[in-house]
Design an enzyme around this catalytic site. Sequence first.
Site, PDB file in Angstrom:
ATOM      1  N   LYS B 164       0.876  -1.172   0.000  1.00 26.34           N
ATOM      2  CA  LYS B 164       0.000   0.000   0.000  1.00 26.34           C
ATOM      3  C   LYS B 164       0.905   1.210   0.000  1.00 26.34           C
ATOM      4  O   LYS B 164       1.829   1.300   0.795  1.00 26.34           O
ATOM      5  CB  LYS B 164      -0.861   0.020   1.263  1.00 26.34           C
ATOM      6  N   SER B 233      -1.077  -0.843  -4.426  1.00 27.17           N
ATOM      7  CA  SER B 233      -2.291  -0.027  -4.472  1.00 27.17           C
ATOM      8  C   SER B 233      -1.989   1.301  -3.809  1.00 27.17           C
ATOM      9  O   SER B 233      -1.440   1.331  -2.716  1.00 27.17           O
ATOM     10  CB  SER B 233      -3.414  -0.691  -3.668  1.00 27.17           C
TER      11      SER B 233
END
Lengths: 366, 366, 366, 366
Positions: B164, B233
Amino acid sequence: MPLNSFDVMRIPTSAPGDVSGLLALISSGALEPQSILAILSKTEGNGGVNDFTREYAVVALCNALAPRLGLAPREVESRIAFVMSGGTEGVLSPHLTVFARRPDVVGANVGEPRLSVGIAKTRDFLPEEIGRDAQIEETAKAVAAAMRDARIDAASDVHFVQIKCPLLTSERVTEAAARGRRVVTASGYASMGYSRGASALGVARALGEIGADVGEAQLMKDWSRYSLVASSSAGIELMHNVVILIGNSRSSASPLRIGHAVMQDAIDLQAVMEAFESAGLSALDSRSQDRLVNIFAKAEASPNGAIRGLRHTMLDDSDINATRHARATVGGLIAGVAGTGAVYVSGGAEHQGPARGGPVAVIARA
Amino acid sequence: MPLNSFDVMRIPTSAPGDVSGLLALISSGALEPQSILAILSKTEGNGGVNDFTREYAVVALCNALAPRLGLAPREVESRIAFVMSGGTEGVLSPHLTVFARRPDVVGANVGEPRLSVGIAKTRDFLPEEIGRDAQIEETAKAVAAAMRDARIDAASDVHFVQIKCPLLTSERVTEAAARGRRVVTASGYASMGYSRGASALGVARALGEIGADVGEAQLMKDWSRYSLVASSSAGIELMHNVVILIGNSRSSASPLRIGHAVMQDAIDLQAVMEAFESAGLSALDSRSQDRLVNIFAKAEASPNGAIRGLRHTMLDDSDINATRHARATVGGLIAGVAGTGAVYVSGGAEHQGPARGGPVAVIARA
Amino acid sequence: MPLNSFDVMRIPTSAPGDVSGLLALISSGALEPQSILAILSKTEGNGGVNDFTREYAVVALCNALAPRLGLAPREVESRIAFVMSGGTEGVLSPHLTVFARRPDVVGANVGEPRLSVGIAKTRDFLPEEIGRDAQIEETAKAVAAAMRDARIDAASDVHFVQIKCPLLTSERVTEAAARGRRVVTASGYASMGYSRGASALGVARALGEIGADVGEAQLMKDWSRYSLVASSSAGIELMHNVVILIGNSRSSASPLRIGHAVMQDAIDLQAVMEAFESAGLSALDSRSQDRLVNIFAKAEASPNGAIRGLRHTMLDDSDINATRHARATVGGLIAGVAGTGAVYVSGGAEHQGPARGGPVAVIARA
Amino acid sequence: MPLNSFDVMRIPTSAPGDVSGLLALISSGALEPQSILAILSKTEGNGGVNDFTREYAVVALCNALAPRLGLAPREVESRIAFVMSGGTEGVLSPHLTVFARRPDVVGANVGEPRLSVGIAKTRDFLPEEIGRDAQIEETAKAVAAAMRDARIDAASDVHFVQIKCPLLTSERVTEAAARGRRVVTASGYASMGYSRGASALGVARALGEIGADVGEAQLMKDWSRYSLVASSSAGIELMHNVVILIGNSRSSASPLRIGHAVMQDAIDLQAVMEAFESAGLSALDSRSQDRLVNIFAKAEASPNGAIRGLRHTMLDDSDINATRHARATVGGLIAGVAGTGAVYVSGGAEHQGPARGGPVAVIARA
């Protein structure tokens, strides 16, 4: 009785107005303009109310074909059935599928039913007739006419019935209101669903899939009534229904055949593979992919908000319409099996196959 | 040396703030809160810059777990690695995947490597470091730390590295400019690609997939440099990178294992089936689907605008971002094989697998 | 009888979860937490069905205020009326408007009615009650209760009635269907219009703007029935209606007052200027802008598809919902007069002012 | 020296392909086809990369005018300058503005400069020239040519220079890459900004607003360099720049004149009113609105993310592009002053007026 021969050609396009691939086929002699019966196309608009790529593509095709047919551009639309389906989300690739018919072919049917195509159209509808009994009835008549045109006798030989149907715009709603008429819905986007659904029930009635008692009272309400072979697309560019009926017939000398299966939901990989096999191809075999001409499928966001018990979010997304989601996701599955994104996946499967799923047809070289 | 045991649970959610399924597992005794190592989630936002469902989901999870861990809500984030991936387009179904680790298990490894998970994170980045060498380097260090945490020695035993990473907003760009620094791009949406790409190159460097000479000069330019197991992401809710590394280890007593394959393009059905088989499942066998825990895949719109030579329109669509298209369409393919929409498909695969494709990993019960 | 004093504060936010401005006012002593009666907010979601920024903002506000009120987070919602309106398109700037009431103030009314605010709420609705008579009736009762709470006797002293109301989701539709009940529409987006419209008719009934004979039969059909002061916003985060009623009262010792005008269409610059003047400000005078506290307006895409005889395209846009268009465009006009984008413009003005237009209220320092 | 006479007609359209209003003017004798110099249009697409309404409108106009000009459809584009600006968000209403010139008019200038229009175009650009010095230079040359064509000597008499310029698509980027050339950006949407900005700097250079030393090094970086009268729109349908230059000239016998002002930000109501007054109209006077022919303005989302110190969310919205937001919101303000939505508001004001704002020009009957 002389046979018809049919050919089907898939032509990639570089833009909604691109006719270069079509003209190249004509120039090369591979395609005789006079033989063109129908053109189904995936264009790269949003597939919604304000998708003008469909209309633009028809204008471009008419302009291109008019001199080659000795007609004025407007007359081309009366001669050739155009169905432009907007929306090439995800891996879907814009393309034309041209259906050509040469009548009175010297030769013989090979002893099994082969691809045959028939076309027909309804009269223009009034705005208030869209999504109502009038549209269902007129469509059923047109489907019967298209079966005769295709020389197909048995409903079981019909594998795909593509319909192009109208939608409501603010202007059309207002025009009806001025005459004191109420339309089925004031929402342009919602009207597309009603029009597609009424068209599908018209197909179902013509093919005996539902009785004559099923009509607008069941439309968009009773999802147990549907056609297993109907596919309808709504567009702003017309006020009548156009029917392109595809099946197999012993009156055909075509080297092609068509088969179909029915997806039970949007992730029904097995049905896509069955459709391949029903056309004589072997799914997962890349040599089979070479014999594929095209796939035609309907995509739908399951109306109860779930697929196999798990929630999807397509219906509650206020940024992207559910039909766009559905084409992208079903297109991904079908392209994976077909090995190509140039497949015909159209959104909004109201009464076209069971709720949640839809028909999938495959044309292949025999 | 005592073994770790790992469990992985997939929990459907009814909204971004829904923690009821998680709490039910805790109440039932099936999940010990202290054992939670990481939570990967698909939330139903747009997956773009202004997708606040990711942040909201983290807030809801922290609020729910804080009393059960004896921590303040803010402290939960330091203890558990959260990766929220926005965007459940098409058939994708919002859900959480919880990774739980119980250390010092009595028992023995079954004689083959089993699922093992390690986590780590980097320091906070300055806006101008995002999409640059600093992010690549710090990520590589964190990946190495996560491998140690997972007790995995060989890079070949690493099957999926989820990262992330942060993105740029107008405010962050302005803040950097006020200090006289230029960020890599002023576009928030574009910054997501840079951040994902730099993170993936960090994974590749740590696993020896690229040399130490590959850095920001190649970032978003040389698509021949990539990791076969990275998945990143970007989100608005953090300024550092979080690493969740998943592989198989002989130090694990888990009943699960992980395998992976690499999709060469967005319609690579064969690779999805291979990934299934690499985890000991049999694709197209519905009993195998019962042993599936989850699939993790990256989706990308091929950067050259074509798939197997045919044009796609995802990159030229000014209405729907390409990452949304890609998740919907790849999600459709993977859900077809998995038989469920509750799969983890994340968009934007820059340097994550070959251009056009991306990694796909499968966790299954052995 | 002792007077109430009211204050209204406008606080910019940096994200849906940002409570720092609110907490700074509390820390500085400028705002007493116990005095907070209601918070109206513009949050930066899409304003549609899947806009979770509204719910997230409420969670963040409750978490922040709970310790300062000695309540659990869930109890805060029972004490303070929250209305989160999603959608800050165009120049609109996300912000909170806090309404604070201090009772039993020593002092006297200045001899003219001053700002007064009352709140109330309905019971929870069943899905099938949304957009039907039950919602209209319960809302009318709640509006009457809010008038009493605000100590306003005459309907002519009521200038703005903000309602937060529920919407339908796929889940709620399915739940009702399972009980054999049909909801007013299966479309989540369309349900927002029905819910807003029923709420507005409830206001109109309570204030005597329509008779008791006007109900669901006229809802979304007869646009000649409306309230000139109603403003309603639908959201996924509640199942009841919340009413915030704002007017002027001689029982108030507030330094503020409110006035309003009615926009006849979305480009009615004159009405916006009148609303300014009705609150004692002078439009086009920048010193007046300093005394402005906030503007509250409804925006709507004219349902007949035209404004002053010229076509607009908001209703036929399948990419952007009409409510988003309307907020952006009316927000531009109002911000131009106000000299700031931090104004409250909310979309969907069904039965809130005449079709095509809507109410616009101004709160200013006297 | 004989005078030119100019007329400007605003024609509403019912769809991108609607030419009925134009043909009616021709049939009635009000418009001589041979006199048409340029057509500026607002079409109802998304204004982005895949907005085909611009191209479709040009095709429709060429098809309609060709027989009336004795030309083939393709030749019409060489004779008439077409600028189609996509995007009629909010209250904006699709329409054409036709500029007609009749040379050698018997009569005399009334003693003050009156409306005069000149056109010119550049050569086709290569993809790698877009957004670079070549585009700036060629545009500057074309602007100078258009001034001569309009018989305007002084830059101060130029009030609006509309440019239509190309954009990059995936295909064009790939084509350049195949020749070993790098384009300025691989993002189609971002390329629109570069192309508009380079075109605006070309105008600024030709009019002496910037020195010859300002070029691609400053493009999209130094926002203090701009033209106060440039307006550029990018479109997929051309590879060269088209210039329509509008000002006042003593060589004109037109009954019209043009004036302009510069909006300092998107809510600069005062500037819009000034522009009205610069053309001899009185803002807020509805009789003045009757003498209005059209307004031409640029709309922009302030690049620093704030307007008058308050945050806007246009740049961080991954669902709707900032240019769509900007047109909707500035369109609302301008339509409020003009009393009509049929105004020309175009998005993306890079180097067209100061950052955050843009030029606004008004043509009125004297």
